[in-house]
Scaffold this motif. Structure first.
Motif, PDB file in Angstrom:
ATOM      1  N   GLY A  18       4.366  -6.042  -8.304  1.00  0.00           N
ATOM      2  CA  GLY A  18       5.667  -5.488  -7.955  1.00  0.00           C
ATOM      3  C   GLY A  18       5.773  -4.980  -6.534  1.00  0.00           C
ATOM      4  O   GLY A  18       6.893  -4.815  -6.017  1.00  0.00           O
ATOM      5  N   GLU A  19       4.645  -4.744  -5.872  1.00  0.00           N
ATOM      6  CA  GLU A  19       4.707  -4.172  -4.521  1.00  0.00           C
ATOM      7  C   GLU A  19       5.408  -5.096  -3.524  1.00  0.00           C
ATOM      8  O   GLU A  19       6.301  -4.644  -2.786  1.00  0.00           O
ATOM      9  CB  GLU A  19       3.307  -3.799  -4.040  1.00  0.00           C
ATOM     10  N   PRO A  20       5.045  -6.388  -3.452  1.00  0.00           N
ATOM     11  CA  PRO A  20       5.792  -7.262  -2.538  1.00  0.00           C
ATOM     12  C   PRO A  20       7.277  -7.360  -2.902  1.00  0.00           C
ATOM     13  O   PRO A  20       8.123  -7.505  -2.024  1.00  0.00           O
ATOM     14  CB  PRO A  20       5.097  -8.624  -2.699  1.00  0.00           C
ATOM     15  N   PHE A  21       7.585  -7.268  -4.198  1.00  0.00           N
ATOM     16  CA  PHE A  21       8.983  -7.325  -4.628  1.00  0.00           C
ATOM     17  C   PHE A  21       9.752  -6.108  -4.112  1.00  0.00           C
ATOM     18  O   PHE A  21      10.935  -6.212  -3.764  1.00  0.00           O
ATOM     19  CB  PHE A  21       9.058  -7.398  -6.145  1.00  0.00           C
ATOM     20  N   LEU A  22       9.073  -4.962  -4.054  1.00  0.00           N
ATOM     21  CA  LEU A  22       9.703  -3.768  -3.476  1.00  0.00           C
ATOM     22  C   LEU A  22      10.118  -4.043  -2.032  1.00  0.00           C
ATOM     23  O   LEU A  22      11.217  -3.655  -1.603  1.00  0.00           O
ATOM     24  CB  LEU A  22       8.746  -2.578  -3.536  1.00  0.00           C
ATOM     25  N   ARG A  81      13.950  -3.922  -0.470  1.00  0.00           N
ATOM     26  CA  ARG A  81      14.331  -3.069   0.645  1.00  0.00           C
ATOM     27  C   ARG A  81      15.014  -3.851   1.763  1.00  0.00           C
ATOM     28  O   ARG A  81      15.796  -3.308   2.521  1.00  0.00           O
ATOM     29  CB  ARG A  81      13.104  -2.311   1.182  1.00  0.00           C
ATOM     30  N   ARG A  82      14.732  -5.155   1.843  1.00  0.00           N
ATOM     31  CA  ARG A  82      15.388  -5.972   2.861  1.00  0.00           C
ATOM     32  C   ARG A  82      16.823  -6.319   2.486  1.00  0.00           C
ATOM     33  O   ARG A  82      17.631  -6.636   3.360  1.00  0.00           O
ATOM     34  CB  ARG A  82      14.587  -7.260   3.107  1.00  0.00           C
ATOM     35  N   GLN A  83      17.159  -6.253   1.186  1.00  0.00           N
ATOM     36  CA  GLN A  83      18.483  -6.698   0.769  1.00  0.00           C
ATOM     37  C   GLN A  83      19.318  -5.637   0.079  1.00  0.00           C
ATOM     38  O   GLN A  83      20.500  -5.872  -0.203  1.00  0.00           O
ATOM     39  CB  GLN A  83      18.350  -7.902  -0.167  1.00  0.00           C
ATOM     40  N   SER A  84      18.761  -4.452  -0.191  1.00  0.00           N
ATOM     41  CA  SER A  84      19.506  -3.459  -0.956  1.00  0.00           C
ATOM     42  C   SER A  84      19.094  -2.050  -0.570  1.00  0.00           C
ATOM     43  O   SER A  84      17.938  -1.800  -0.194  1.00  0.00           O
ATOM     44  CB  SER A  84      19.261  -3.675  -2.456  1.00  0.00           C
ATOM     45  N   THR A  85      20.045  -1.133  -0.683  1.00  0.00           N
ATOM     46  CA  THR A  85      19.745   0.291  -0.475  1.00  0.00           C
ATOM     47  C   THR A  85      19.653   1.040  -1.798  1.00  0.00           C
ATOM     48  O   THR A  85      19.540   2.261  -1.822  1.00  0.00           O
ATOM     49  CB  THR A  85      20.828   0.954   0.396  1.00  0.00           C
ATOM     50  N   LEU A 102       5.579   4.719  -1.772  1.00  0.00           N
ATOM     51  CA  LEU A 102       6.614   5.682  -1.382  1.00  0.00           C
ATOM     52  C   LEU A 102       6.958   5.521   0.099  1.00  0.00           C
ATOM     53  O   LEU A 102       8.133   5.559   0.485  1.00  0.00           O
ATOM     54  CB  LEU A 102       6.156   7.106  -1.682  1.00  0.00           C
ATOM     55  N   ASP A 103       5.942   5.300   0.923  1.00  0.00           N
ATOM     56  CA  ASP A 103       6.201   5.050   2.345  1.00  0.00           C
ATOM     57  C   ASP A 103       6.889   3.705   2.560  1.00  0.00           C
ATOM     58  O   ASP A 103       7.622   3.518   3.540  1.00  0.00           O
ATOM     59  CB  ASP A 103       4.884   5.085   3.141  1.00  0.00           C
ATOM     60  N   GLY A 104       6.653   2.772   1.613  1.00  0.00           N
ATOM     61  CA  GLY A 104       7.223   1.430   1.750  1.00  0.00           C
ATOM     62  C   GLY A 104       8.641   1.298   1.226  1.00  0.00           C
ATOM     63  O   GLY A 104       9.202   0.207   1.263  1.00  0.00           O
TER      64      GLY A 104
END
Length: 236
Positions: A65-69, A73-77, A96-98
């Motif tokens: 799931g980490e790469p999906f996060l 973040r690139r497409q949604s707030t 959390l930093d990511g």
């Protein structure tokens, strides 16, 4: 309008528990068992139907799931709450930093998850309140959490659709819910013009819950607008 939640979790039992608990609270939940499912749901979301919050497991069958996060973040707030059995402090900090808004370690209580969701939504300017889960008036006793409905002390059986419609009205007791809102929340956005669904199911509910379905005291009609659950002593 209900907040839309994307739940990404491969454990079927937990996914079902969370989906049902969030639905009772009034959230509109889409569930994905894999990253591919989650990407498909996001890709096909129409304008205005993107998730307001994402619950993201890490260990998924087709990847982490980490790469999906990072993709999110690139497409949604929309706020993202990670739900994972992983307890390593380093990974928590990295996520959390990511861009993750919160990190909840399994197992966790539903109450804590709901509270953290409200905080995350509030930080995005959406003020989500605890849902109204009970309703009592004139012999009618409704408990959404236990999915029990009683009339004059007797158990009333409702179909899943009847219960979903009733729950939507209870959660906003005393306020008008428009035809379009009810159709979208109970049947889906593609059914917002099919008001005959509402007339049919409201008739069935009134037959089961009202002393006189022609003169309802609980399930009230607002002509040309929608329906309203009569105000009552309600709470969570």
């Amino acid at each position: 309008m209900s907040e839309r939640i994307l739940l990404v979790e491969d454990d079927r039992e937990l996914r079902t528990i969370l989906r049902e608990a969030l639905s009772v609270e009034g959230y509109a939940v889409q569930a994905a068992a894999s990253l591919a499912d989650a990407r498909a749901l996001l890709q096909h979301a129409e304008r205005g139907t993107a998730p307001d919050l994402v619950l993201l497991d890490l260990g998924l069958p087709d990847g982490d799931g980490e790469p999906f996060l990072n993709e999110l973040r690139r497409q949604s707030t929309a706020p993202v709450i990670v739900i994972s059995a992983r307890e390593a402090e380093g990974q928590k900090i990295r996520l959390l930093d990511g861009g993750a808004d919160d990190y909840l370690v399994k197992p966790f209580g539903i109450g804590e998850l709901l509270a953290r969701m409200r905080v995350a939504l509030r930080h995005r300017g959406r003020h989500s309140q605890p849902a109204v889960l009970s309703y009592r008036q004139g012999g009618l006793d409704i408990d959404l959490a236990s999915r029990r409905v009683r009339r004059d002390g007797q158990e009333v059986h409702l179909t899943p659709t009847e219960f979903k419609l009733l729950a939507r009205l209870v959660r906003q007791a005393g306020q008008v819910v428009t035809h379009r809102q009810l159709l979208a929340d109970v049947w889906g956005a593609e059914h917002t013009e099919q008001t005959h669904y509402l007339r049919l199911y409201m008739g069935q509910l009134r037959a089961k819950l009202e002393d006189d379905s022609a003169e309802p005291r609980h399930l009230l009609t607002e002509p040309g607008v929608g329906y309203r659950m009569a105000d009552a002593q309600a709470g969570d």
